[in-house]
Design a protein around this motif. Structure first.
Motif, mmCIF file in Angstrom:
data_model
loop_
_atom_site.group_PDB
_atom_site.id
_atom_site.type_symbol
_atom_site.label_atom_id
_atom_site.label_comp_id
_atom_site.label_asym_id
_atom_site.label_seq_id
_atom_site.Cartn_x
_atom_site.Cartn_y
_atom_site.Cartn_z
ATOM 1 N N CYS A 76 14.214 0.577 19.353
ATOM 2 C CA CYS A 76 15.463 1.289 19.096
ATOM 3 C C CYS A 76 15.250 2.520 18.224
ATOM 4 O O CYS A 76 16.098 3.420 18.212
ATOM 5 C CB CYS A 76 16.485 0.357 18.461
ATOM 6 S SG CYS A 76 15.976 -0.355 16.876
ATOM 7 N N THR A 77 14.136 2.607 17.494
ATOM 8 C CA THR A 77 13.898 3.800 16.688
ATOM 9 C C THR A 77 13.749 5.036 17.572
ATOM 10 O O THR A 77 14.000 6.155 17.126
ATOM 11 C CB THR A 77 12.640 3.662 15.806
ATOM 12 O OG1 THR A 77 11.478 3.713 16.618
ATOM 13 C CG2 THR A 77 12.657 2.391 15.002
ATOM 14 N N THR A 78 13.356 4.828 18.817
ATOM 15 C CA THR A 78 13.270 5.921 19.780
ATOM 16 C C THR A 78 14.475 5.928 20.711
ATOM 17 O O THR A 78 15.081 6.975 20.952
ATOM 18 C CB THR A 78 11.974 5.810 20.597
ATOM 19 O OG1 THR A 78 10.859 5.938 19.712
ATOM 20 C CG2 THR A 78 11.896 6.896 21.648
ATOM 21 N N ARG A 79 14.836 4.765 21.232
ATOM 22 C CA ARG A 79 15.922 4.710 22.216
ATOM 23 C C ARG A 79 17.241 5.216 21.644
ATOM 24 O O ARG A 79 18.019 5.876 22.349
ATOM 25 C CB ARG A 79 16.095 3.271 22.743
ATOM 26 C CG ARG A 79 17.156 3.148 23.867
ATOM 27 C CD ARG A 79 16.726 3.975 25.066
ATOM 28 N NE ARG A 79 17.678 3.934 26.163
ATOM 29 C CZ ARG A 79 18.667 4.812 26.340
ATOM 30 N NH1 ARG A 79 18.855 5.788 25.453
ATOM 31 N NH2 ARG A 79 19.458 4.744 27.386
ATOM 32 N N ASP A 80 17.508 4.942 20.372
ATOM 33 C CA ASP A 80 18.807 5.307 19.817
ATOM 34 C C ASP A 80 18.947 6.793 19.516
ATOM 35 O O ASP A 80 20.057 7.264 19.245
ATOM 36 C CB ASP A 80 19.097 4.485 18.563
ATOM 37 C CG ASP A 80 19.559 3.072 18.907
ATOM 38 O OD1 ASP A 80 19.952 2.851 20.064
ATOM 39 O OD2 ASP A 80 19.514 2.196 18.022
ATOM 40 N N ILE A 81 17.863 7.539 19.580
ATOM 41 C CA ILE A 81 17.979 8.994 19.535
ATOM 42 C C ILE A 81 18.736 9.473 20.765
ATOM 43 O O ILE A 81 19.451 10.475 20.730
ATOM 44 C CB ILE A 81 16.578 9.646 19.477
ATOM 45 C CG1 ILE A 81 15.829 9.206 18.217
ATOM 46 C CG2 ILE A 81 16.669 11.173 19.525
ATOM 47 C CD1 ILE A 81 14.351 9.538 18.251
ATOM 48 N N PHE A 82 18.601 8.702 21.847
ATOM 49 C CA PHE A 82 19.246 9.007 23.120
ATOM 50 C C PHE A 82 20.331 7.964 23.414
ATOM 51 O O PHE A 82 20.362 7.352 24.471
ATOM 52 C CB PHE A 82 18.206 9.042 24.235
ATOM 53 C CG PHE A 82 17.041 9.938 23.929
ATOM 54 C CD1 PHE A 82 17.101 11.300 24.184
ATOM 55 C CD2 PHE A 82 15.889 9.428 23.345
ATOM 56 C CE1 PHE A 82 16.031 12.127 23.885
ATOM 57 C CE2 PHE A 82 14.810 10.245 23.038
ATOM 58 C CZ PHE A 82 14.882 11.606 23.310
#
Length: 278
Positions: A31-37
């Protein structure tokens, strides 16, 4: 056409093209990457980026391993549908084929899953992500024979060697099969700071879990090692992370955890990515 004029024309054409065509993005990590999007955090991200392949909570070693074909296909157990799907993907290992099919412009990777969980050697030579605490709630997991465990706490030297080999294989696969795809590291980290009623608190104390400051620091040391290896061996660009700037607010949509951050992280990181790609 002269070389300078040609270079100017190509740059101008590329920028005009990008204004009308969002970047195709693939994600591997958490989620540290996915939640940017995620529209909860960045409502307008789709103006600039389209997610074409997404894999969460699956270790690099598992991604690069052979699939597990087990007799029983139905997955029942006391976990959410999201985590049932993660488990299914952990066995099927179809992320590489989805990557190749979608041909993204960029692949963004973070190493949370590798650092926090590690990997399991199972069923005669393949690997899955070491999420026993969750997978054991699934009836399907009873079919899997665990042969060994590799993580920050178990077989650490062997784990580092195994991880490096499989990360090298991932880079080779991407460069061979996705020649126009750039790999970008998202260098997030565990934060042990929360914000409650306007006051900073120690997150592990508020959560009252086993992850004390010592463990959080240890996770971040390993994460730094993975980031450094990937960045310098393969000359990858990265999204940096200021561990002193970010914290987990008590009203975070996913609750309090060490890789759930305040809104500033999501807004700034999306902005950094846009500037990086212009």
């Amino acid at each position: 056409m002269g070389s300078k004029l040609k270079s100017w024309f190509q740059k101008k054409y590329r920028n005009n093209f990008r204004k009308t065509m969002p970047y195709k993005v693939a994600l591997l990590g958490s989620c540290t990457t996915r939640d940017i999007f995620n529209s909860k955090f960045n409502p307008d991200y789709k103006r600039y980026f389209t997610i074409v392949a997404d894999q969460q909570h699956m270790s690099i070693v598992s991604v690069m391993s052979s699939p597990l074909n087990l007799k029983e296909s139905k997955i029942n157990g006391d976990v959410t549908n999201f985590y049932k799907n993660v488990y299914r993907q952990d066995l099927q290992k179809d992320f590489l084929s989805r990557l190749k099919q979608s041909q993204p412009d960029i692949l963004i990777i973070d190493f949370y899953t590798d650092v926090f969980y590690g990997t399991l050697a199972v069923n005669d030579g393949t690997y899955i992500t070491n999420k026993k605490w969750q997978y054991k709630k699934l009836d399907h997991f009873k079919q899997i024979n665990i042969e060994n465990e590799y993580s920050i706490y178990n077989n650490t030297d062997a784990f580092l060697k195994l991880w490096k080999k499989n990360f090298d294989d991932l880079i080779q696969y991407v460069r061979l099969n996705l020649p126009h795809c750039e790999i970008i590291l998202n260098k997030t980290k565990f934060v042990n700071t929360g914000l409650k009623n306007g006051q900073q608190v120690v997150l592990s104390e508020e959560l009252n879990d086993k992850w004390e400051n010592f463990h959080i620091d240890r996770f971040n040391i390993l994460w730094d090692l993975f980031d450094t290896y990937a960045e310098y061996k393969f000359n990858l660009r990265h999204l940096d992370f200021d561990i002193k700037q970010y914290y987990c607010p008590s009203d975070h949509p996913w609750g309090w955890f060490y890789v759930h951050y305040n809104q500033e992280f999501y807004s700034k990181t999306l902005g950094k990515l846009r500037v990086m790609l212009d």
